[in-house]
Design an enzyme around this catalytic site. Structure first.
Site, PDB file in Angstrom:
ATOM      1  CB  SER A  26      -8.380   1.218   6.041  1.00 55.73           C
ATOM      2  OG  SER A  26      -9.085   2.428   6.085  1.00 55.73           O
ATOM      3  CB  SER A  82      -7.952   3.931   3.039  1.00 52.86           C
ATOM      4  OG  SER A  82      -7.096   3.303   3.997  1.00 52.86           O
ATOM      5  CE  LYS A 121      -3.778   2.201   2.623  1.00 52.39           C
ATOM      6  NZ  LYS A 121      -4.660   2.099   3.807  1.00 52.39           N
TER       7      LYS A 121
END
Length: 483
Positions: A183, A159, A84
């Protein structure tokens, strides 16, 4: 098994490691096949923001050389992994999904990234995410939304949408994401993969671009529970670079996940099955609970009444910490700097206004207000007191049960744009996940069937602090039921 067959049909770490150890699969060939798959799918799904092909192929060649000599391989030898883009990685841009960090290339690796590579993982590149990890749909990225591989017209969750989508689309065998209020777990639910929220302090946050420091956690995504347990075992453990990382010993999570769930006491909180829960989601979760009963678990109704205060509590604490953490992005030291400024004050103001997206600015303003003179006690201090009540409520519950199961999200993945103009509706997508975030406990999202339209449903398995092994045991039992 050929390399091509592996990429197309297999996603387990054990298959991959066995293939590489035997010489049937070459890590370099595998990495190249995954890059070809990324090239094919990324224009449509927008999962990867940048690739680290030179570094990945160098690592893959090292793994092949080790295998050829017959030397012991690391637990993740040759595994293609995505990272990420809120985690820094030497030689790759770190944008956090924001324009304000465009062009920033950090000179070091996050601890979790370094531990993956030390275990033999092949790091493919950086994954798209909501800007500064602020969002529940991955529509807040400055570089465009990620699309759900199950249905590209729908969001992948956020997210860590890119991290979940990468595994769901088999553009990576595994990935790292971060979870501040859901997330990891929520996008794992929307994309039909396994996602892990470790106990706060279990995984070092060194090298994580901070959103809310008392809530942020790094965790893995994988295609099955045992692989996720293996990944967590690699990245977990104390780190002197992070004062909040715990010195507690790291268990063999993969081995613990093999122990079965028979005899475990499972709590089912009434508050997570109230108004607002999609009927098909409820049905699938109830099927998962029946599967646990069939596996020998004892099901116990419980109550967590402070759950109703979780969303307002979270959005005070998290935004206040975001306001403080994001003050460092000012156009001076690195990243985006406005060119339309005549004075230093204008440069600060214009750089932040032009560099940050709407959701980030909204949260900075909310957090600054909550911390301001005259409002601190009424909002931030009160939220911290409620957070303590939530944590104590979980501690009391875990005195009577070994794990708690709930829906991960109240609905399946929604359509892109469906909630974009309604921040409150978007925030409520995290209604079942923020409680564990505030309490600091651990959890796992495990796939729990699908709706009639084929959209994945996820079950959230929560366990007490540092009891990740228990959560994995329960998740394996749900996984084995193939709901």
């Amino acid at each position: 098994m050929t390399t091509e067959t592996y990429v197309e049909t297999s996603k387990t770490l054990s298959d991959l490691r066995q293939g590489i150890a035997s010489g049937r699969v070459k890590a370099v060939d595998l990495a190249n096949r995954y890059y070809a798959r990324i090239e094919q799918l990324n224009p449509r799904l927008n999962v990867f923001l940048s690739l680290t092909k030179e570094r990945a192929l160098k690592q893959a060649a090292k793994v092949d050389a080790t295998a050829a000599k017959g030397d012991p391989l690391g637990p993740l030898a040759g595994v293609p992994v995505g990272i990420k883009d809120v985690l820094v990685m030497r030689g790759a841009p770190a944008t956090a999904g924001s324009r304000i960090l465009k062009g920033y290339h950090p000179p070091y690796d996050a601890t979790a990234v370094a531990r993956l590579e030390a275990a033999g993982a092949v790091l493919l590149g950086k994954l798209n995410c909501d800007e500064f990890a602020m969002g529940s749909s991955n529509e807040n990225s400055a570089y465009g939304p990620v699309r759900n591989p199950v249905d590209p017209e729908r969001v992948p969750g956020g997210s860590s949408g890119g991290s979940a989508a990468a595994v769901a689309a088999n553009m990576a065998v595994a990935s790292l994401g971060t979870d501040t209020g859901g997330s990891i777990r929520q996008p794992a639910s929307f994309c039909g993969v396994v996602g892990v929220l470790p106990t706060y302090g279990r995984v070092s946050r060194y090298g994580l671009i901070a959103f809310a420091s008392s809530l942020d956690r790094i965790g893995p995504f994988a295609g099955n529970v045992r692989d996720a347990a293996t990944l967590l075992g690699v990245i977990a453990g104390h780190d002197p670079c992070d004062a909040t990382s715990s010195p507690a010993p790291v268990a063999d999570y993969a081995a613990e996940s093999d122990e079965g769930a028979e005899g475990l006491r499972i709590g089912v909180p009434a508050e997570y099955f109230a108004e607002g829960l999609d009927p098909e989601v409820r049905e699938r979760i109830e099927s998962g609970i029946e599967a646990l009963k069939a596996a020998g678990c004892t099901i116990k109704p419980i109550s967590l009444p402070h759950t109703r205060y979780a969303i307002p509590t979270y959005y005070v604490v998290a935004t206040a910490e975001a306001s403080a953490n994001l003050a460092r992005f000012d156009g001076v030291r690195y990243g985006y700097r406005s060119s339309s400024s005549a004075t230093l004050s204008d440069m600060y103001s214009h750089s932040r206004d032009e560099g940050f997206g709407a959701e980030v600015k909204r949260r900075i303003m909310l957090g600054t207000y909550a911390l301001s003179a005259g409002y601190y006690d009424a909002y931030y201090l009160k939220a911290q007191k409620v957070r303590r009540l939530l944590a104590e409520e979980f501690l009391r519950a875990f005195a009577d049960v070994d794990a708690i199961v709930t829906p991960t999200a109240p609905t399946p993945a929604f359509k892109i744009g469906e909630k974009a103009d309604d921040p409150l509706a978007m925030y409520l997508a995290d209604i079942y996940t923020v409680t564990a975030s505030l309490a600091g406990i651990c959890g796992v999202n495990v796939p729990c069937g699908a709706t009639k339209a084929g959209l994945p449903v996820g079950m959230q398995v929560l366990a007490a602090h540092f009891q990740e092994g228990t959560a994995f045991r329960v998740a394996r039992a749900v996984e084995a039921a193939q709901i």
